[in-house]
Design a protein around this motif. Structure first.
Motif, short mmCIF file in Angstrom:
data_model
loop_
_atom_site.label_atom_id
_atom_site.label_comp_id
_atom_site.label_asym_id
_atom_site.label_seq_id
_atom_site.Cartn_x
_atom_site.Cartn_y
_atom_site.Cartn_z
N VAL A 1 4.03 -3.09 -7.41
CA VAL A 1 2.60 -2.80 -7.57
C VAL A 1 2.35 -2.43 -9.02
O VAL A 1 3.20 -1.82 -9.68
CB VAL A 1 2.13 -1.68 -6.63
CG1 VAL A 1 2.25 -2.10 -5.17
CG2 VAL A 1 2.91 -0.39 -6.86
N GLY A 2 1.16 -2.80 -9.53
CA GLY A 2 0.82 -2.51 -10.91
C GLY A 2 1.67 -3.28 -11.90
O GLY A 2 1.76 -2.90 -13.08
N VAL B 1 9.76 3.95 -10.46
CA VAL B 1 8.35 4.25 -10.73
C VAL B 1 8.21 4.38 -12.24
O VAL B 1 9.07 4.99 -12.90
CB VAL B 1 7.93 5.56 -10.02
CG1 VAL B 1 6.52 5.96 -10.44
CG2 VAL B 1 8.00 5.40 -8.51
N ARG B 2 7.14 3.81 -12.80
CA ARG B 2 6.98 3.76 -14.26
C ARG B 2 5.57 4.17 -14.66
O ARG B 2 4.64 4.11 -13.85
CB ARG B 2 7.26 2.33 -14.76
CG ARG B 2 8.62 1.83 -14.31
CD ARG B 2 8.71 0.32 -14.35
NE ARG B 2 9.85 -0.13 -13.56
CZ ARG B 2 10.14 -1.38 -13.32
NH1 ARG B 2 9.37 -2.34 -13.78
NH2 ARG B 2 11.19 -1.70 -12.61
N ARG B 3 5.44 4.55 -15.94
CA ARG B 3 4.11 4.86 -16.46
C ARG B 3 4.10 4.68 -17.98
O ARG B 3 5.17 4.62 -18.62
CB ARG B 3 3.68 6.26 -16.05
CG ARG B 3 4.43 7.41 -16.68
CD ARG B 3 3.95 8.70 -16.05
NE ARG B 3 4.58 9.90 -16.60
CZ ARG B 3 4.52 11.08 -15.99
NH1 ARG B 3 3.89 11.21 -14.82
NH2 ARG B 3 5.10 12.13 -16.54
N PRO B 4 2.92 4.64 -18.60
CA PRO B 4 2.82 4.35 -20.03
C PRO B 4 3.27 5.53 -20.90
O PRO B 4 3.37 6.68 -20.45
CB PRO B 4 1.34 4.04 -20.23
CG PRO B 4 0.64 4.68 -19.09
CD PRO B 4 1.58 4.67 -17.94
N VAL C 1 3.18 2.16 -12.05
CA VAL C 1 3.86 0.91 -11.71
C VAL C 1 5.05 1.26 -10.84
O VAL C 1 5.76 2.25 -11.08
CB VAL C 1 4.33 0.17 -12.98
CG1 VAL C 1 5.09 -1.10 -12.62
CG2 VAL C 1 3.14 -0.15 -13.88
N GLY C 2 5.27 0.46 -9.81
CA GLY C 2 6.42 0.71 -8.93
C GLY C 2 7.05 -0.57 -8.46
O GLY C 2 6.38 -1.61 -8.36
N GLN D 1 0.83 -1.20 0.00
CA GLN D 1 0.00 0.00 0.00
C GLN D 1 0.87 1.25 0.00
O GLN D 1 0.56 2.25 -0.67
CB GLN D 1 -0.94 0.00 1.21
CG GLN D 1 -1.89 1.19 1.25
CD GLN D 1 -2.76 1.26 -0.01
OE1 GLN D 1 -3.41 0.29 -0.39
NE2 GLN D 1 -2.78 2.43 -0.66
N VAL D 2 1.97 1.22 0.76
CA VAL D 2 2.87 2.38 0.79
C VAL D 2 3.45 2.63 -0.60
O VAL D 2 3.51 3.77 -1.06
CB VAL D 2 3.99 2.15 1.82
CG1 VAL D 2 5.05 3.25 1.72
CG2 VAL D 2 3.41 2.15 3.23
N LEU D 3 3.87 1.57 -1.29
CA LEU D 3 4.44 1.73 -2.62
C LEU D 3 3.38 2.24 -3.61
O LEU D 3 3.68 3.05 -4.49
CB LEU D 3 5.04 0.41 -3.11
CG LEU D 3 5.76 0.45 -4.46
CD1 LEU D 3 6.84 1.52 -4.48
CD2 LEU D 3 6.35 -0.92 -4.78
#
Length: 384
Positions: free
Chosen positions: A58-59, A134-137, A39-40, A26-28
């Motif tokens: 996560v994600g 940390v990532r994203r599309p 995404v992490g 949850q923290v992440l």
């Protein structure tokens, strides 16, 4: 909640997660939201270890990650680039030309799985992999300087929290080792808190309770025989009494039960982490009739976690040798012995050689008296 309050709350929960592994997911998730990602992952994997010490994501789909490791990890230019940079947050488009990904199958893989843009902090000095990302599309664009700054504000706190978790894991391991050593002890050992309640027993003491030879009532040591119970209470009270006191052993021989030789020893105020909660301040030793082969070589590793070299040093000091004499006999430098001695002080909760030697004398006296009493009982029981 405004930005400062949100940041403070998130930092607080990062440290809370240092003692609660379940809370990390949850923290992440909240870290990703704070930094603008979907995404992490936090990964700590020592090079020589068979499995990661810490791995939370996560994600992120486990099968996708497995495919990345199998097909793309070795050709990913971001990893060596991050390792060459300071361990602060670096966005991928600053360390590798973004157009490179468009010319590779790897870029299509990242787009397919919503991980086109990444910012990460990797520890270059770690032997293995220690980092967080940390990532994203692709559609969300590269991470902005403000998002990088936000993530970078959290990275030192994440590292400290992981260091706390690693230390706690190490202490738990020490506790397991200490308990295993106590279980190999050739007499029953009962550790007592300041209120006289039992905080830990070894395997042989467990056998005494299972057989009904002794009992635990409200975490207090007890005997079904009234006379023996009185003797036991007196020994516990004398052992818990601070300051100088008369030492000796007691014979527990109530009723028809097999006799026990009982002795006690007060432990230093600063205890090893293995027994820190609740704190053990005294130890009782219960030896079945027939004696014990116990000596400082058993007692010191079991109660304090001393290494073989530290036991050798402590025993030599107890025998009256100086550090110079010990260094000459063992062909070691005085500095090496001083380092070992500092470790002995730390583990036993002592500060000076005089205090350490008094503790060793107490332990050795209890051992000798218990063996002598057991030997006398054996002689008495032998047919004349």
């Amino acid at each position: 909640m405004d930005t400062v309050e949100h940041l403070n709350d998130l930092i607080g929960r990062i440290y809370d997660a240092g003692t609660d592994l379940v809370a990390w997911r949850q923290v992440l998730t909240d870290i990703c939201r704070w930094a603008g990602g979907d995404v992490g992952q936090i990964l700590v994997f020592e090079a020589t270890a068979p499995a990661p010490f810490f791995n939370v994501a996560v994600g992120y789909d486990a099968e996708v990650h497995a495919r990345y490791l199998r097909d793309y990890a070795l050709e990913d230019p971001r990893l060596p680039a991050w390792r060459r940079l300071p361990p602060t947050v670096q966005p991928c488009h600053h360390v590798v030309d973004p157009d490179w990904f468009d010319r590779q199958d790897f870029g299509a893989f990242l787009d397919e799985n919503g991980c086109r843009w990444t910012m990460a902090a990797i520890d270059p000095a770690f032997d293995g992999v220690a980092g967080m990302s940390v990532r994203r599309p692709r559609r969300d664009g590269p991470f902005t300087p403000e998002e990088v700054r936000r993530f970078d504000l959290l990275v030192p706190h994440i590292r400290r929290s992981l260091a706390l978790l690693q230390r706690l894991e190490g202490l738990a391991g020490r506790a397991r080792v200490a308990e295993d050593v106590l279980d190999r002890f050739d007499r029953a050992v009962v550790l007592l808190g300041a209120d006289g309640r039992v905080v830990h027993v070894n395997a042989m003491a467990d056998q005494l309770f299972e057989s009904g030879r002794l009992q635990l009532r409200g975490r207090r040591l007890h005997s079904a025989d009234p006379g023996e119970a009185t003797v036991l209470r007196g020994l516990i009270a004398a052992t818990l009494e601070p300051g100088p006191r008369a030492h000796g052993v007691r014979l527990l021989a109530g009723g028809t039960a097999a006799p026990l030789i009982a002795s006690g020893c007060r432990l230093p105020d600063r205890r090893p982490a293995a027994f820190a909660e609740p704190q053990a301040v005294a130890a009782l030793f219960l030896t079945p009739n027939g004696g014990s082969r116990d000596d400082l070589g058993q007692v010191l590793p079991a109660l304090f976690g001393l290494s073989r070299a530290e036991v050798r040093l402590a025993a030599a000091l107890h025998e009256g040798f100086s550090l110079s004499e010990i260094a000459e006999q063992l062909e070691l430098s005085r500095e090496t012995l001083r380092t070992q001695l500092r470790s002995v002080f730390d583990k036993t909760g002592t500060r000076r050689q005089g205090t350490l030697i008094r503790l060793l004398t107490d332990l050795a006296r209890e051992s000798r008296l218990a063996r002598r009493a057991a030997g006398v009982m054996a002689d008495t029981a032998r047919p004349q």
